[in-house]
Design a protein around this motif. Sequence first.
Motif, short mmCIF file in Angstrom:
data_model
loop_
_atom_site.label_atom_id
_atom_site.label_comp_id
_atom_site.label_asym_id
_atom_site.label_seq_id
_atom_site.Cartn_x
_atom_site.Cartn_y
_atom_site.Cartn_z
N LEU A 219 45.79 31.66 32.36
CA LEU A 219 44.58 31.16 31.51
C LEU A 219 43.65 30.02 32.09
CD1 LEU A 219 46.71 31.35 28.08
CD2 LEU A 219 44.72 32.83 28.85
N GLN A 220 44.53 29.10 32.96
CA GLN A 220 43.76 28.08 33.20
C GLN A 220 42.74 28.44 34.39
OE1 GLN A 220 46.99 25.45 34.43
NE2 GLN A 220 47.30 24.51 32.74
N LEU A 221 43.30 29.53 35.18
CA LEU A 221 42.45 29.96 36.44
C LEU A 221 41.16 30.62 35.56
CD1 LEU A 221 44.92 31.30 38.96
CD2 LEU A 221 43.32 29.61 39.06
N LEU A 222 41.33 31.43 34.58
CA LEU A 222 40.49 31.90 34.05
C LEU A 222 39.52 31.28 33.38
CD1 LEU A 222 42.43 35.19 32.41
CD2 LEU A 222 41.04 35.12 34.41
N ALA A 223 39.55 30.14 32.81
CA ALA A 223 38.88 29.34 32.11
C ALA A 223 37.57 28.90 32.67
CB ALA A 223 39.68 28.17 31.53
N LYS A 224 37.84 28.90 34.13
CA LYS A 224 36.61 28.42 35.08
C LYS A 224 35.33 29.58 34.71
CE LYS A 224 38.27 30.39 39.26
NZ LYS A 224 38.50 30.29 40.73
N ALA A 225 35.56 30.47 34.32
CA ALA A 225 34.62 31.58 34.16
C ALA A 225 34.73 32.12 32.67
CB ALA A 225 34.39 32.67 35.05
N PRO A 226 34.40 31.40 31.54
CA PRO A 226 34.75 31.54 30.22
C PRO A 226 34.23 33.19 29.61
CG PRO A 226 33.86 29.45 30.46
CD PRO A 226 33.68 30.03 31.65
N PHE A 228 31.32 36.59 30.31
CA PHE A 228 30.63 37.62 31.46
C PHE A 228 29.41 37.16 31.65
CE2 PHE A 228 30.44 39.98 27.45
CZ PHE A 228 29.29 40.36 27.57
N THR A 229 28.70 36.28 30.81
CA THR A 229 27.38 35.91 30.91
C THR A 229 27.49 34.44 31.52
OG1 THR A 229 27.22 35.39 28.61
CG2 THR A 229 26.45 37.33 29.32
N PRO A 230 26.76 33.84 32.19
CA PRO A 230 25.50 34.59 32.96
C PRO A 230 25.76 35.64 34.16
CG PRO A 230 25.60 32.60 33.64
CD PRO A 230 26.72 32.47 32.77
N SER A 231 27.12 35.50 34.60
CA SER A 231 27.64 35.93 35.92
C SER A 231 28.75 36.99 35.83
CB SER A 231 27.71 35.17 36.84
OG SER A 231 28.21 35.87 38.17
N ILE A 232 28.41 38.38 35.54
CA ILE A 232 29.63 39.36 35.71
C ILE A 232 30.56 39.18 36.90
CG2 ILE A 232 30.47 41.87 35.51
CD1 ILE A 232 27.62 42.34 33.77
N THR A 233 29.75 38.83 37.84
CA THR A 233 30.43 38.88 39.20
C THR A 233 31.44 37.69 39.20
OG1 THR A 233 28.63 39.48 40.31
CG2 THR A 233 30.26 38.39 41.83
N ASP A 234 31.17 36.57 38.75
CA ASP A 234 32.01 35.19 38.61
C ASP A 234 33.31 35.55 37.82
OD1 ASP A 234 30.46 34.18 40.43
OD2 ASP A 234 29.42 32.71 38.95
N TRP A 235 32.86 36.34 36.60
CA TRP A 235 33.87 36.44 35.61
C TRP A 235 34.94 37.41 36.11
CZ3 TRP A 235 34.67 41.42 32.97
CH2 TRP A 235 35.40 41.37 32.07
N ALA A 236 34.44 38.55 36.69
CA ALA A 236 35.43 39.54 37.13
C ALA A 236 36.18 39.10 38.40
CB ALA A 236 34.69 40.87 37.58
N ALA A 237 35.42 37.95 39.04
CA ALA A 237 36.18 37.67 40.47
C ALA A 237 37.22 36.74 40.02
CB ALA A 237 35.10 36.62 41.30
N GLU A 263 28.38 45.17 28.81
CA GLU A 263 29.72 44.56 28.58
C GLU A 263 30.71 45.34 29.65
OE1 GLU A 263 31.46 44.69 24.84
OE2 GLU A 263 29.59 43.80 23.71
N PRO A 264 30.87 44.56 30.72
CA PRO A 264 31.94 45.30 31.55
C PRO A 264 33.23 45.43 31.08
CG PRO A 264 31.90 42.67 32.08
CD PRO A 264 31.03 43.08 31.04
N PRO A 265 34.15 46.42 31.98
CA PRO A 265 35.40 46.54 31.51
C PRO A 265 36.16 45.33 32.15
CG PRO A 265 34.94 47.94 33.41
CD PRO A 265 33.65 47.13 32.98
N ASN A 266 37.43 44.92 31.27
CA ASN A 266 38.07 43.85 31.94
C ASN A 266 39.15 44.39 33.15
OD1 ASN A 266 41.21 43.87 30.91
ND2 ASN A 266 39.92 44.61 29.09
N PRO A 267 39.40 43.60 33.99
CA PRO A 267 40.33 43.89 35.34
C PRO A 267 41.78 43.99 34.84
CG PRO A 267 38.47 42.49 35.82
CD PRO A 267 38.64 42.44 34.47
N PHE A 268 42.24 43.57 33.81
CA PHE A 268 43.69 43.61 33.55
C PHE A 268 44.14 44.72 32.78
CE2 PHE A 268 42.27 39.06 33.49
CZ PHE A 268 43.00 38.75 34.51
#
Length: 373
Positions: A219-226, A228-237, A263-268
């Motif tokens: 959860l802490q790692l994911l919080a850096k890209a809260p 999927f906007t403005p960047s789906i790339t950062d969110w998915a990465a 809305e992109p699919p989630n990678p989990f």
Amino acid sequence: MQTMPAHAAHHDDREIETLDDFDATVSARGTLAGFRVQAVDLTDRTRELLATDTAGAIFLGCPMRDDAAAKVRADGAMVFPPVPNLPFDPYRGLLYSPDELFAGLGKGYEETLDARAYAWFQQTKADGDIFASMLRSIHDDAVSDALDELLRGTRVVGVMGGHAMARGTEAYAGAARLGRELTRSGLTVATGGGPGAMEAANLGAYAAPYNDEMLTEALQLLAKAPKFTPSITDWAAAAFEVRAHWPKGGTSVGIPTWFYGHEPPNPFASHIAKYFANATREDGLLARSNAGIVFLPGAAGTVQEIFDNATPNYYESRGEPTPMVLVDRAHWTERLPTWPLLTALARERSMESRIALVDRIEEAPAALKRLGG
């Protein structure tokens, strides 16, 4: 904890969906007569095709050499050749994986299969091309077939909720803990496969095999890209960074749609059943949630899902209605007063014992179990 194989052969169904299935069938049966071979690359199996009876077989999108194709047609088989220049395979035999949909993410989300399929959908939908609409229908039917095969004999719990729930919030963390607990109890979590509450529940299922600290760190790692906007790339990465740290996550299902392709699919979600037709996707998700559904706070889409599920429950005459648990009393009685109408419908059909309203997300698993989920 219930697990699902990435693929299980169903020879009794006479379907062949991988090259391993093909080789095993030819070796064990010595015939392909009457089989359906689905999206298997057979360019290196010419010798087997030339030497094996294929009468009545159907080859759906299977690349093969010209002499092999001529021979199987002469046997009386039907050959539906691959469709060139498509970003997806309409005849696919298996569900998508996150790695498949997000391949090429390092060059930007726009280069991924997921983004390219959405762009194709947008273009062909605008063109009104009948061939494209047929390909979309074939694809979605193939996805439904693969989903049914995957979930055969499993107890599935749906988790619904809004896409706006941001990583780094307590609500997101609570939804993740819910997905983890449901998975650890032996249920297969299925969501709409998108961001927000859906991603959180799939993340929780992914975290189920690990100790509790893993989810806290993730959860802490994911919080850096809260979001999927403005960047789906950062969110998915950020999600793939979590997957790289903990590569052996638990299984779950995501059922998103290119209809809402922004809305992109989630990678989990380990298995992703992505559809072009949203109505097929919505109905399939609800119908397959045979162990019940938990509805987290959401807006119009979640309200629609509540009543899409309540309607067949209302008219159910042969079996038990699907248990429904709504989370957050204030949300469903004040902000969006869905609960009073649901209760009125339930009262007409004596279904009160199959619905529940709870204040906190931590109460949802016990409520679901109490309702028979």
